[in-house]
Design a protein around this motif. Sequence first.
Motif, mmCIF file in Angstrom:
data_model
loop_
_atom_site.group_PDB
_atom_site.id
_atom_site.type_symbol
_atom_site.label_atom_id
_atom_site.label_comp_id
_atom_site.label_asym_id
_atom_site.label_seq_id
_atom_site.Cartn_x
_atom_site.Cartn_y
_atom_site.Cartn_z
ATOM 1 N N GLU A 89 -0.462 52.391 37.667
ATOM 2 C CA GLU A 89 -1.418 51.377 38.117
ATOM 3 C C GLU A 89 -0.745 50.123 38.665
ATOM 4 O OE1 GLU A 89 -1.361 52.940 35.151
ATOM 5 O OE2 GLU A 89 -1.975 51.579 33.517
ATOM 6 N N ASP A 90 0.571 50.038 38.567
ATOM 7 C CA ASP A 90 1.307 48.941 39.206
ATOM 8 C C ASP A 90 1.563 49.216 40.690
ATOM 9 O OD1 ASP A 90 3.259 48.661 36.218
ATOM 10 O OD2 ASP A 90 1.605 47.359 36.845
ATOM 11 N N THR A 91 1.233 50.398 41.145
ATOM 12 C CA THR A 91 1.433 50.750 42.550
ATOM 13 C C THR A 91 0.617 49.837 43.454
ATOM 14 O OG1 THR A 91 1.936 53.059 42.056
ATOM 15 C CG2 THR A 91 1.106 52.558 44.271
ATOM 16 N N ALA A 92 1.292 49.194 44.393
ATOM 17 C CA ALA A 92 0.641 48.247 45.296
ATOM 18 C C ALA A 92 1.681 47.704 46.261
ATOM 19 C CB ALA A 92 0.018 47.088 44.513
ATOM 20 N N VAL A 93 1.192 46.982 47.248
ATOM 21 C CA VAL A 93 2.062 46.139 48.061
ATOM 22 C C VAL A 93 2.170 44.790 47.347
ATOM 23 C CG1 VAL A 93 2.429 45.013 50.277
ATOM 24 C CG2 VAL A 93 1.405 47.305 50.180
ATOM 25 N N TYR A 94 3.388 44.344 47.139
ATOM 26 C CA TYR A 94 3.634 43.096 46.440
ATOM 27 C C TYR A 94 4.012 42.013 47.451
ATOM 28 C CZ TYR A 94 3.340 45.286 41.891
ATOM 29 O OH TYR A 94 2.884 45.929 40.761
ATOM 30 N N TYR A 95 3.367 40.864 47.292
ATOM 31 C CA TYR A 95 3.583 39.732 48.192
ATOM 32 C C TYR A 95 4.062 38.518 47.405
ATOM 33 C CZ TYR A 95 0.475 42.360 51.312
ATOM 34 O OH TYR A 95 -0.099 43.328 52.104
ATOM 35 N N CYS A 96 4.999 37.782 47.974
ATOM 36 C CA CYS A 96 5.293 36.482 47.403
ATOM 37 C C CYS A 96 4.630 35.409 48.261
ATOM 38 C CB CYS A 96 6.788 36.220 47.274
ATOM 39 S SG CYS A 96 7.677 35.960 48.809
ATOM 40 N N ALA A 97 4.373 34.278 47.639
ATOM 41 C CA ALA A 97 3.643 33.209 48.301
ATOM 42 C C ALA A 97 4.135 31.860 47.799
ATOM 43 C CB ALA A 97 2.145 33.350 48.034
ATOM 44 N N ALA A 98 4.001 30.842 48.651
ATOM 45 C CA ALA A 98 4.480 29.501 48.341
ATOM 46 C C ALA A 98 3.331 28.506 48.379
ATOM 47 C CB ALA A 98 5.561 29.087 49.336
ATOM 48 N N PRO A 109 -5.316 33.240 45.461
ATOM 49 C CA PRO A 109 -4.513 33.336 46.691
ATOM 50 C C PRO A 109 -4.732 32.166 47.650
ATOM 51 C CG PRO A 109 -5.533 35.446 46.190
ATOM 52 C CD PRO A 109 -6.123 34.463 45.241
ATOM 53 N N THR A 110 -5.910 31.583 47.602
ATOM 54 C CA THR A 110 -6.222 30.496 48.535
ATOM 55 C C THR A 110 -5.397 29.232 48.282
ATOM 56 O OG1 THR A 110 -8.071 29.895 47.101
ATOM 57 C CG2 THR A 110 -8.563 31.275 49.027
ATOM 58 N N LEU A 111 -4.749 29.142 47.124
ATOM 59 C CA LEU A 111 -3.897 27.981 46.832
ATOM 60 C C LEU A 111 -2.597 27.999 47.634
ATOM 61 C CD1 LEU A 111 -4.224 27.819 42.940
ATOM 62 C CD2 LEU A 111 -5.271 26.269 44.596
ATOM 63 N N TYR A 112 -2.225 29.157 48.115
ATOM 64 C CA TYR A 112 -0.893 29.345 48.686
ATOM 65 C C TYR A 112 -0.935 29.277 50.207
ATOM 66 C CZ TYR A 112 0.232 30.764 43.969
ATOM 67 O OH TYR A 112 0.399 30.781 42.606
ATOM 68 N N GLU A 113 -0.044 28.470 50.761
ATOM 69 C CA GLU A 113 -0.045 28.251 52.203
ATOM 70 C C GLU A 113 0.805 29.257 52.971
ATOM 71 O OE1 GLU A 113 -0.269 24.267 50.032
ATOM 72 O OE2 GLU A 113 1.142 25.935 50.054
ATOM 73 N N HIS A 114 1.797 29.801 52.332
ATOM 74 C CA HIS A 114 2.746 30.660 53.044
ATOM 75 C C HIS A 114 2.898 31.991 52.304
ATOM 76 C CE1 HIS A 114 3.797 27.059 55.274
ATOM 77 N NE2 HIS A 114 4.007 26.436 54.125
ATOM 78 N N TRP A 115 2.977 33.057 53.079
ATOM 79 C CA TRP A 115 3.045 34.405 52.529
ATOM 80 C C TRP A 115 4.128 35.209 53.206
ATOM 81 C CZ3 TRP A 115 -0.182 36.276 48.650
ATOM 82 C CH2 TRP A 115 -1.208 35.417 48.252
ATOM 83 N N GLY A 116 4.735 36.120 52.422
ATOM 84 C CA GLY A 116 5.635 37.092 52.995
ATOM 85 C C GLY A 116 4.871 38.287 53.540
ATOM 86 N N GLN A 117 5.618 39.237 54.062
ATOM 87 C CA GLN A 117 4.997 40.406 54.701
ATOM 88 C C GLN A 117 4.685 41.511 53.706
ATOM 89 O OE1 GLN A 117 8.211 39.941 54.520
ATOM 90 N NE2 GLN A 117 8.975 41.955 53.905
ATOM 91 N N GLY A 118 5.223 41.417 52.504
ATOM 92 C CA GLY A 118 4.948 42.386 51.464
ATOM 93 C C GLY A 118 6.002 43.468 51.360
ATOM 94 N N THR A 119 6.112 44.044 50.170
ATOM 95 C CA THR A 119 7.008 45.172 49.931
ATOM 96 C C THR A 119 6.274 46.184 49.067
ATOM 97 O OG1 THR A 119 9.223 45.808 49.160
ATOM 98 C CG2 THR A 119 8.103 44.103 47.888
ATOM 99 N N GLN A 120 6.392 47.448 49.430
ATOM 100 C CA GLN A 120 5.647 48.516 48.751
ATOM 101 C C GLN A 120 6.339 48.910 47.454
ATOM 102 O OE1 GLN A 120 2.653 50.255 49.705
ATOM 103 N NE2 GLN A 120 2.858 51.028 47.605
ATOM 104 N N VAL A 121 5.548 48.987 46.408
ATOM 105 C CA VAL A 121 6.006 49.493 45.110
ATOM 106 C C VAL A 121 5.134 50.695 44.759
ATOM 107 C CG1 VAL A 121 6.172 49.007 42.645
ATOM 108 C CG2 VAL A 121 6.872 47.279 44.319
ATOM 109 N N THR A 122 5.770 51.830 44.517
ATOM 110 C CA THR A 122 5.045 53.045 44.176
ATOM 111 C C THR A 122 5.606 53.606 42.883
ATOM 112 O OG1 THR A 122 4.690 53.534 46.525
ATOM 113 C CG2 THR A 122 4.335 55.322 44.950
ATOM 114 N N ILE A 123 4.715 53.815 41.922
ATOM 115 C CA ILE A 123 5.117 54.324 40.616
ATOM 116 C C ILE A 123 4.525 55.724 40.451
ATOM 117 C CG2 ILE A 123 5.261 53.868 38.157
ATOM 118 C CD1 ILE A 123 6.461 51.696 40.041
ATOM 119 N N SER A 124 5.378 56.693 40.248
ATOM 120 C CA SER A 124 4.916 58.069 40.071
ATOM 121 C C SER A 124 4.754 58.375 38.586
ATOM 122 C CB SER A 124 5.905 59.033 40.702
ATOM 123 O OG SER A 124 7.156 58.949 40.062
ATOM 124 N N SER A 125 3.768 59.199 38.297
ATOM 125 C CA SER A 125 3.499 59.544 36.893
ATOM 126 C C SER A 125 4.289 60.763 36.462
ATOM 127 C CB SER A 125 2.011 59.790 36.695
ATOM 128 O OG SER A 125 1.573 60.790 37.561
#
Length: 125
Positions: A89-98, A109-125
């Motif tokens: 259930e941690d599988t998602a695109v992860y974004y950092c924000a400033a 999310p609306t508090l953050y002015e700047h965002w990265g493009q994201g990185t995919q995290v996939t957890i297999s069972s």
Amino acid sequence: QVQLVESGGGLVQAGGSLRLSCAASGRTFSNYAMGWFRQAPGKEREFVAAISWSGGSTWYANSVKGRFTISRDNAKNVVYLQMNILKPEDTAVYYCAADRLGSDRPYQPTLYEHWGQGTQVTISS
């Protein structure tokens, strides 16, 4: 303006670990509170963790508390997300924000002015 680039995502088995990095460039990194969010397919973007500009305060979503750790290195302009005991259930695109202003409730999310493009995290069972 702050530019953010995430890295460290990938495919791991349940129970494993990953460390995400978010490299910042542009304006003074240490002036910004930082957050990690994630978005799974068909779901809204959700808060994962946040850290104050100094690193002295951290916040976590209940779903990751005790498994994930956020940290930052202001000398290197990097924020990290150490993720342990990963679950499918941690599988998602992860974004950092400033967030330039900072907040003692850094969950929206609306508090953050700047965002990265994201990185995919996939957890297999």
